[in-house]
Enzyme design. Structure first.
Site, PDB file in Angstrom:
ATOM      1  N   ASP A 118      -9.789 -31.696  16.336  1.00  0.00           N
ATOM      2  CA  ASP A 118     -10.932 -31.310  15.509  1.00  0.00           C
ATOM      3  C   ASP A 118     -12.005 -30.726  16.416  1.00  0.00           C
ATOM      4  OD1 ASP A 118      -9.757 -32.174  13.164  1.00  0.00           O
ATOM      5  OD2 ASP A 118     -10.629 -34.177  13.282  1.00  0.00           O
ATOM      6  N   ASP A 172      -8.262 -28.714   7.887  1.00  0.00           N
ATOM      7  CA  ASP A 172      -9.000 -29.540   6.931  1.00  0.00           C
ATOM      8  C   ASP A 172      -9.743 -28.670   5.921  1.00  0.00           C
ATOM      9  OD1 ASP A 172      -8.171 -31.786   8.330  1.00  0.00           O
ATOM     10  OD2 ASP A 172      -9.963 -31.822   9.598  1.00  0.00           O
TER      11      ASP A 172
END
Length: 207
Positions: A166, A180
């Site tokens: 991330d 995401d």
């Protein structure tokens, strides 16, 4: 003479029945082509186009996620965060063993199985897909699921337990990635399509 004709009978004459089965007969209906398979034949190319859109969107989402993660790991990991909009938005590399936005780190394998199941369901649903908006929504879901599943399988600490990369870090919010984002956008689009009553096969219903 009349009596003789009655006994002997008159010569047979060729039958010329005036029926619809005889071509050219008076009042005959022209033969209509059998169009029983026409709807299916017309729908098949449209269905193939929608499937092509689904996999094109999925491939684009997957490629963007994969390339962004490769760049982040190579250039940003173990370095200071990069400020994009002051403190409001930064690029900061982290490894996330949980689900989207860092939730549920104790259930990595479960999330991996769920992602794989989502991919299988979308692939099966694609056979009955005739709606362009649904093709885009499912493509986003598929691309996002594939992006994070790739991390689960190939990144440390091990197969099916890998931590997802991330890097998008808004202020006062969880850090996430492009996969995401694709999953969330696809999910929102599906909710909107469901409220509008549009099904994946292109039919519209009203409750």
């Amino acid at each position: 003479m009349a009596e003789a004709e009655r006994i002997i009978g008159t010569p047979d004459t060729p039958d010329t029945p005036d029926t619809p089965d005889t071509p050219g007969a008076a009042g005959a209906e022209p033969e209509q082509p059998d169009s029983g398979a026409a709807p299916d034949e017309a729908a098949a190319p449209r269905g193939r186009r929608r499937i092509a859109v689904l996999f094109s969107v999925a491939a684009l989402a997957y490629a963007l996620d994969l390339v962004s993660k490769l760049i982040v790991v190579a250039k940003l990991e173990h370095h200071e965060p990069i400020e994009i909009i002051g403190d409001w938005l930064k690029f900061e590399a982290i490894r996330n063993a949980g689900a989207a936005f860092g939730f549920g780190e104790a259930f990595t394998i479960i999330f991996t199985v769920i992602a794989a199941a989502v991919i299988v369901v979308i692939a099966r649903l694609a056979r009955k897909l005739y709606s362009l908006p649904w093709a885009i929504a499912l493509g986003l879901l598929l691309g996002g699921a594939l992006g994070n599943l790739t991390d689960r399988i190939f990144r440390a600490p091990g197969v099916l337990e890998g931590a997802v990369v991330d890097f998008i870090a808004p202020k006062h919010f969880a850090v996430f990635n492009l996969a995401d984002s694709a999953i969330v956008c696809g999910g929102i689009l599906i909710v909107l399509l469901s409220f509008k009553g549009l099904d994946p096969d292109g039919t519209v219903h009203k409750d």
